[in-house]
Design a protein around this motif. Structure first.
Motif, PDB file in Angstrom:
ATOM      1  N   HIS A 151       0.843  -1.185   0.000  1.00  0.00           N
ATOM      2  CA  HIS A 151       0.000   0.000   0.000  1.00  0.00           C
ATOM      3  C   HIS A 151       0.883   1.241   0.000  1.00  0.00           C
ATOM      4  CE1 HIS A 151      -3.972   1.771   0.851  1.00  0.00           C
ATOM      5  NE2 HIS A 151      -4.381   0.583   0.433  1.00  0.00           N
ATOM      6  N   ASP A 208      -7.155  -5.012   2.339  1.00  0.00           N
ATOM      7  CA  ASP A 208      -6.254  -4.254   1.477  1.00  0.00           C
ATOM      8  C   ASP A 208      -6.688  -2.805   1.291  1.00  0.00           C
ATOM      9  OD1 ASP A 208      -4.754  -6.419   1.235  1.00  0.00           O
ATOM     10  OD2 ASP A 208      -5.240  -6.897  -0.842  1.00  0.00           O
ATOM     11  N   GLN A 234      -6.672  -0.524   5.754  1.00  0.00           N
ATOM     12  CA  GLN A 234      -5.406   0.201   5.668  1.00  0.00           C
ATOM     13  C   GLN A 234      -5.636   1.694   5.827  1.00  0.00           C
ATOM     14  OE1 GLN A 234      -2.301  -1.291   4.689  1.00  0.00           O
ATOM     15  NE2 GLN A 234      -3.127  -3.345   4.582  1.00  0.00           N
TER      16      GLN A 234
END
Lengths: 231, 377
Positions: A26, B194, B198
């Motif tokens: 990320h 994901d 996050q």
């Protein structure tokens, strides 16, 4: 467990910066963590976004600490941890994960990670955890202690074999960690030194990792996989 | 019903059996040609059997044959069998014991009864055909009884096979459904992990660092993160299951102030025990919120010792002074402690309470896997 002994003075920290690598798929998170650490005087040598490049870069750069997310674009980070700790045993891996993935965290620790921190931890907790990981300590959250305790209990309930067992003292320490006591509090309660408590915690991880390696080697030999891998 | 009938192969086998036995019956009639009382009727009977074989073959190869048709089938077969006394001479029927025109063709209808009706259907059809055999011959002896035993036995065994394969097909289908649901859940969990998680974690962390109003937003984000994470982590519970994984029921209690530690493998207890224990933890945590102080945090630890389950609930709050405990007991205000002790006693377990001023409180609850009460039910 933070607290005592975890705050070497700033100057010392800056004179010999701890080298770090951040692995996360990320971008927002990866860059944020890298920035947080750089701001606080760490030397972020590299970042990686997937397992393969993480292994490759870690083997070349050899940072003291690899901060590793367990979920890399849908791929598990666990095999990468095993490869990093096998190829570069001096590199310590600290798992930084959004939790909720219980068996994953346990597998990561068995594969060689020396600690685990939730992503929601504060910047201070992160800095403290990275310092302690670099110093060779095991970084436990209560959640990780519960998982490790459960794993030993599972092995003890199985058929008697050569799987490792906890000593009574280690069980006692691990249970207190799982109940949220800091190392300092545990040392107070059990009338031990802070160092002894840290050693007990580390020992529970080391036994688990050693057992895991022995099991993998045995599996490899039994299945004729004990030749050098092509890579 | 769109799914495949697990019994299709057995239906095909029953149809095949009828066709083969029809050939055998025709062979027997050919062998005794000219010896019958009424040879024409013998061949007419074979013709009738052929027609019925064709009709039933067509019907049984369609999906899900009905029970009433198998009853009609049995009646028709018995009717054809009952024609034999008109074909065979009395001597053939009682002394020579020449086979009836239908011979073993009638076993096919017993197979049909077994496939459609399981052991009960198979046994009943076998008995009907066996009894009719006595009636047609007009006497009872060892040979006819042997036929009877074989017919009933074949019906029973085939019925058992049909019942077993139907059950295992159902089990397999249930397992596949659970697997599909789990896979879908994992896919969702991955995408939530994901993406949303996050971002929430990052917002929470950054907000806390910025402080002020951002910290309030961070707390909101943190709470959502924990709730969502617990939701994703909780194992799908089999609806109406007798036994449940206690971990899922405790993990949903995690907040930014409450940490829940559990093993990596399921901790399976009866639904009753799980409900009691999760209520107990809720109660203890509510008590922490009320009395332990605004900054108090709490930890819940679940351990599985095989024979018993151990739950620890600890907080780092102000603790309960011994004097206040006694005072509260004297005033009959021991609400929570008494309620927790009551719940644990119900489950046949033990409970200890450790507390000291400024050392927080710690409950340790040990509950055996099986409570004594379950034996009577």
């Amino acid at each position: 467990m933070g607290g005592a002994g975890a705050a070497p003075d700033r100057e010392a920290g800056e004179r010999v910066s701890i080298t770090v690598m951040v692995v996360d798929d990320h971008p927002m998170w990866r860059d944020g963590v890298a920035r947080d650490l750089t701001e606080r005087g760490f030397d972020v040598r590299a970042t990686a976004r997937d397992a393969d490049s993480a292994v490759r870069i870690a083997a070349t750069v050899r940072p003291q600490v690899v901060l590793m997310d367990l979920n890399l674009a849908g791929e598990s980070g666990v095999p990468a941890i095993a490869r990093i700790t096998a190829e570069a045993p001096e590199v310590r891996v600290l798992v930084l994960s959004a939790s909720g993935e219980h068996s994953d965290v346990l597998e990561a620790v068995k594969a060689g990670a020396s600690g685990y921190l939730v992503k929601s931890a504060s910047a201070e907790e992160l800095v403290d955890a990275v310092r302690r990981t670099a110093a060779g300590d095991a970084v436990f959250t209560p959640g990780l202690a519960g998982l490790v305790l459960g794993e030993y209990r599972r092995m003890a309930a199985g058929p008697p074999d050569d799987s490792p067992r906890l000593t009574d003292r280690e069980t006692e320490v691990l249970r207190l960690v799982a109940k949220g006591l800091t190392a300092r509090k545990i040392a107070e309660r059990l009338v031990l030194s802070h160092r002894t408590v840290e050693n007990h915690v580390q020992s529970t991880l080391r036994k688990l990792q050693l057992h895991n390696r022995v099991e993998l080697a045995r599996y490899a030999i039994e299945h004729g996989l004990d030749q050098e891998p092509p890579q | 019903m769109s799914r495949k009938d697990p019994l299709t192969p057995l239906w095909r086998a029953a149809v095949l059996l009828r066709i083969i036995t029809l050939g055998f019956a025709a062979g027997v009639v050919a062998a005794h040609h000219g010896e019958y009382a009424d040879t024409a009727l013998a061949w007419a009977t074979i013709g009738l059997m052929a027609c019925w074989t064709a009709a039933t073959s067509w019907y049984y190869l369609r999906p899900r044959p009905s029970a009433w048709f198998t009853a009609v089938d049995l009646a028709v077969c018995c009717g054809i069998m009952a024609l034999s006394p008109l074909v065979l001479t009395a001597h053939q029927l009682r002394v020579e014991v020449v086979p009836l025109v239908t011979t073993v063709w009638v076993t096919a209808v017993v197979a049909v009864g077994a496939v459609r009706g399981g052991t009960v259907g198979g046994t009943a059809f076998g008995a009907v055909v066996g009894l009719l055999n006595y009636a047609v011959r007009g006497y009872v002896d060892t040979d006819l009884t042997r036929d009877m035993v074989l017919l009933v036995g074949v019906g029973f065994v085939l019925g058992l096979a049909a019942t077993t394969s139907r059950r295992s097909a159902e089990r397999l289908e249930r397992a596949l459904r659970v697997e599909a649901a789990t896979a879908e859940r994992e896919r969702l969990a991955r995408s939530i992990h994901d993406g949303v998680l996050q971002v929430l974690a990052r917002v929470g962390k950054r907000g806390r660092e910025l402080g002020g109003e951002a910290a309030e937003l961070a707390e909101l984000a943190g709470r959502q993160e924990i709730a969502l994470r617990a939701l994703v982590a909780a194992a799908p519970l089999d609806s109406g299951a007798e036994e449940v994984d206690l971990r899922g029921m405790l993990q949903v209690l995690a907040t930014d102030r409450v940490q829940v530690s559990v093993p990596a493998t399921p901790v399976v207890v009866s639904g009753e025990v799980a409900a009691e224990l999760s209520n107990l933890v809720r109660e203890a945590l509510a008590n922490v919120e009320r009395h332990a102080g605004a900054a108090a945090r709490a930890w819940v630890l679940l351990e599985d010792l095989g024979g018993e389950v151990v739950l620890s609930i600890r907080d780092d709050g102000v603790g309960i002074p011994a004097a206040r405990l006694a005072e509260a007991a004297a005033q009959g205000r021991m609400g929570v402690a008494r309620s927790i002790r009551g719940r644990v006693a119900e489950l046949g377990g033990t409970v200890t309470l450790d507390t000291a001023p400024d050392e927080g409180t710690e409950w340790e609850v040990r509950v055996p896997r099986r409570t004594g009460k379950r034996g009577s039910g």
